[in-house]
Design an enzyme around this catalytic site. Structure first.
Site, PDB file in Angstrom:
ATOM      1  N   LYS A 146       1.528   9.932   5.181  1.00 35.74           N
ATOM      2  CA  LYS A 146       2.106   9.132   6.048  1.00 35.74           C
ATOM      3  C   LYS A 146       2.997   8.139   5.598  1.00 35.74           C
ATOM      4  CE  LYS A 146      -3.068   8.669   6.648  1.00 35.74           C
ATOM      5  NZ  LYS A 146      -4.210   7.118   6.245  1.00 35.74           N
ATOM      6  N   LYS A 165       0.677  -1.227  -0.143  1.00 36.39           N
ATOM      7  CA  LYS A 165      -0.204   0.337   0.144  1.00 36.39           C
ATOM      8  C   LYS A 165       1.064   1.395  -0.127  1.00 36.39           C
ATOM      9  CE  LYS A 165      -3.432   2.615   2.386  1.00 36.39           C
ATOM     10  NZ  LYS A 165      -4.843   2.220   3.150  1.00 36.39           N
ATOM     11  N   LYS A 194      -2.623  -1.611  -3.577  1.00 32.63           N
ATOM     12  CA  LYS A 194      -3.618  -0.175  -3.944  1.00 32.63           C
ATOM     13  C   LYS A 194      -2.191   1.481  -3.999  1.00 32.63           C
ATOM     14  CE  LYS A 194      -6.968   1.723  -0.226  1.00 32.63           C
ATOM     15  NZ  LYS A 194      -7.140   1.542   1.165  1.00 32.63           N
TER      16      LYS A 194
HETATM   17  C1  PBG Z   1      -5.975   3.999   5.285  1.00 31.26           C
HETATM   18  C2  PBG Z   1      -6.774   4.037   4.153  1.00 31.26           C
HETATM   19  C3  PBG Z   1      -6.829   4.347   3.194  1.00 31.26           C
HETATM   20  C4  PBG Z   1      -7.749   4.351   2.328  1.00 31.26           C
HETATM   21  C5  PBG Z   1      -8.612   3.316   3.132  1.00 31.26           C
HETATM   22  N1  PBG Z   1      -8.455   3.694   4.451  1.00 31.26           N
HETATM   23  C6  PBG Z   1      -5.992   5.147   2.630  1.00 31.26           C
HETATM   24  C7  PBG Z   1      -5.242   6.450   3.490  1.00 31.26           C
HETATM   25  O1  PBG Z   1      -6.030   7.416   3.913  1.00 31.26           O
HETATM   26  O2  PBG Z   1      -3.697   6.392   3.525  1.00 31.26           O
HETATM   27  C8  PBG Z   1      -8.039   4.642   0.951  1.00 31.26           C
HETATM   28  C9  PBG Z   1      -9.316   3.984   0.138  1.00 31.26           C
HETATM   29  C10 PBG Z   1      -9.137   4.056  -0.991  1.00 31.26           C
HETATM   30  O3  PBG Z   1      -8.476   5.997  -1.416  1.00 31.26           O
HETATM   31  O4  PBG Z   1     -10.193   4.264  -2.171  1.00 31.26           O
HETATM   32  N2  PBG Z   1      -6.315   2.957   5.949  1.00 31.26           N
END
Ligand code: PBG
Length: 336
Positions: free
Chosen positions: A227, A203, A258
């Site tokens: 992050k 991710k 992702k």
């Molecule tokens: C973090 C989380 C993220 C997404 C879902 N859960 C990334 C983030 O905010 O760093 C992103 C999902 C999306 O963009 O559709 N736990």
């Protein structure tokens, strides 16, 4: 007397021969998107929040009350699984993310409601602290630093509560080190040996998450923070293999990559590295780009969406998580 044809001047291999008719194109097509390849990403909201947000046109955040109908309708369209996220107001967030351990809170109500209304709908439940922390990070923070190991204890408890509420697959999305192992151990200790884990193993620290952060109310919490100390650097490819190998060794059943489109090379790499199923996530920013481009006449939403979805399959993804699953299901139905 006619002049003999100069055969050498004509190409004998004409790859376009097999592209001349619809039936022939269909006959030799290598990859397909089917409705059961799609996992619908849905966001459940606290009733104090509005249903829509500006940065994700067409997206509806549902209340728990609306879920039975919405989920049953999706199932009738052929959608067999959802990825569940929750949006709560700032007043309910705190630095300890307490609400993630309250089994009467929105997240757990949502899982129970979905499973009661439609037991056959697969529920893939996100385990991460970010929707619940006042600072918007996915972890506990102290002295300005990520508290990886303290966060693991919370994740393990949340995973057990989610399994207990009916989640079929636990999807840790926070990129803490060692989370798969503690979650697997906690699930097993509580008897949830068949609750699977789908780890967001690779991710990336991506700008394509921004609309999601509006949708779950974390952009304002994060302010200018990022992050990058725990999500991956977009400049790295092989490191994704390292992450995936670690998560598989810790017991992850499924690997999620992702974001989606900008990371298809990673999907390809990982699907060649491991026989475990790889799932790609078409994230919020990718969804919004399609919607905004289409709204301005730059492209056709339906065609562009289906082209993107097939590209995930071509790259090696077994399934795709997308906010556009209902749209895609409807498009496929209309083409039958
Ligand atoms: C973090 C989380 C993220 C997404 C879902 N859960 C990334 C983030 O905010 O760093 C992103 C999902 C999306 O963009 O559709 N736990």
């Amino acid at each position: 007397m006619t002049t003999p044809l100069n055969i050498a001047a004509f190409p004998q291999a004409r790859l376009s021969r097999l592209r001349q008719q619809d039936w022939l194109r269909d006959l030799i097509q290598e990859h397909h998107v089917q409705v059961h390849d799609l996992i619908w990403s849905i966001i459940v909201r606290d009733t104090s929040l509005p249903a829509t947000i500006n940065t994700m046109p067409g997206l509806i955040r549902y209340t728990v009350e609306e879920l039975p109908k919405v989920i049953t309708d999706a199932h009738n369209l052929g959608i067999k699984a959802i990825a569940l996220f929750t949006a709560i107001p700032f007043a309910q967030k705190c630095n300890q993310a307490k609400l993630i351990l309250d089994d009467q809170s929105l997240l757990y109500q949502a899982i129970r409601t979905i499973k009661a209304a439609c037991p056959d709908m697969g529920v893939i439940s996100d385990v991460a602290l970010d929707p619940f922390t006042a600072h918007g990070q996915d972890c506990l923070i102290s002295d300005g630093r990520v508290q990886n190991d303290a966060t693991l204890a919370v994740l393990a408890q949340a995973a057990v509560l989610q399994a207990k509420s009916g989640a079929d697959i636990i999807a840790p999305s926070d990129m803490m080190d060692g989370r798969v192992k503690v979650i697997r151990s906690a699930l097993d200790e509580h008897g949830y040996i068949n609750t699977a884990i789908a780890a967001y193993s690779a991710k990336y620290a991506s700008s394509f998450y921004s609309p999601y952060r509006d949708a779950v109310n974390t952009n304002a919490c994060l302010g200018r923070a990022d992050k990058k100390t725990y999500q991956m650097n977009p400049g790295n490819g092989r490191e994704a293999e390292h992450e995936v190998m670690a998560d598989l060794a810790e017991g992850s059943d499924i690997i999620i990559i992702k974001p989606g489109l900008s990371y298809l090379d990673i999907v390809k790499r990982i699907s060649q590295l491991t026989p475990a199923p790889v799932i790609s996530f078409q994230v919020s920013g990718e969804y919004s780009m399609l919607k905004f481009a289409a709204a301005n006449g730059a492209l056709n939403y339906e065609q562009a969406l289906m082209e993107q979805l097939i590209s995930f399959k071509r790259a090696g993804a077994r399934a795709v998580i997308t906010y556009a699953a209902l749209d895609a299901a409807q498009i496929m139905r209309s083409q039958q």
